[in-house]
Design an enzyme around this catalytic site. Structure first.
Site, PDB file in Angstrom:
ATOM      1  N   CYS A 199       0.856  -1.186   0.000  1.00  0.00           N
ATOM      2  CA  CYS A 199       0.000   0.000   0.000  1.00  0.00           C
ATOM      3  C   CYS A 199       0.896   1.241   0.000  1.00  0.00           C
ATOM      4  O   CYS A 199       2.121   1.130   0.093  1.00  0.00           O
ATOM      5  CB  CYS A 199      -0.913  -0.004   1.234  1.00  0.00           C
ATOM      6  SG  CYS A 199      -0.029   0.220   2.798  1.00  0.00           S
ATOM      7  N   CYS A 214       3.077   1.502   3.132  1.00  0.00           N
ATOM      8  CA  CYS A 214       4.158   0.511   3.144  1.00  0.00           C
ATOM      9  C   CYS A 214       5.279   0.921   2.197  1.00  0.00           C
ATOM     10  O   CYS A 214       6.460   0.793   2.524  1.00  0.00           O
ATOM     11  CB  CYS A 214       3.615  -0.873   2.788  1.00  0.00           C
ATOM     12  SG  CYS A 214       2.435  -1.514   4.009  1.00  0.00           S
TER      13      CYS A 214
END
Length: 86
Positions: free
Chosen positions: A12, A15
């Protein structure tokens, strides 16, 4: 020294940002003996470590941040503290 970034697969935005921040901090410090890895938060290993939120940044066996992107300064400070034995 090993820095592990536990996140979603595919990653994501948080991340990806955590990995980028960690890699930049390591590069700025200039240490050549630090390994940075991106790991799946849903892996068996993550489960054994109790990883519950992403991103989670772990240096050696110490969790630095959970559920948010660390700042470069946080990463650098944590690296230095661990290198000094703290």
């Amino acid at each position: 020294m090993k820095i592990r970034i536990f996140g979603t697969v595919p990653p994501c935005m948080k991340c990806k940002a955590a990995e980028k921040t960690v890699r930049e901090a390591v590069k700025e410090l200039g240490y050549k003996d630090i390994e940075v890895t991106k790991e799946d938060a849903l892996s068996e290993e993550a489960g054994k470590l109790g990883i519950m939120m992403t991103p989670t940044v772990m240096i050696d066996k110490k969790v630095i941040t959970v559920g948010r992107v660390p700042t470069k300064e946080e990463v650098k400070r944590a690296i230095e503290e661990i290198r000094e034995g703290g």
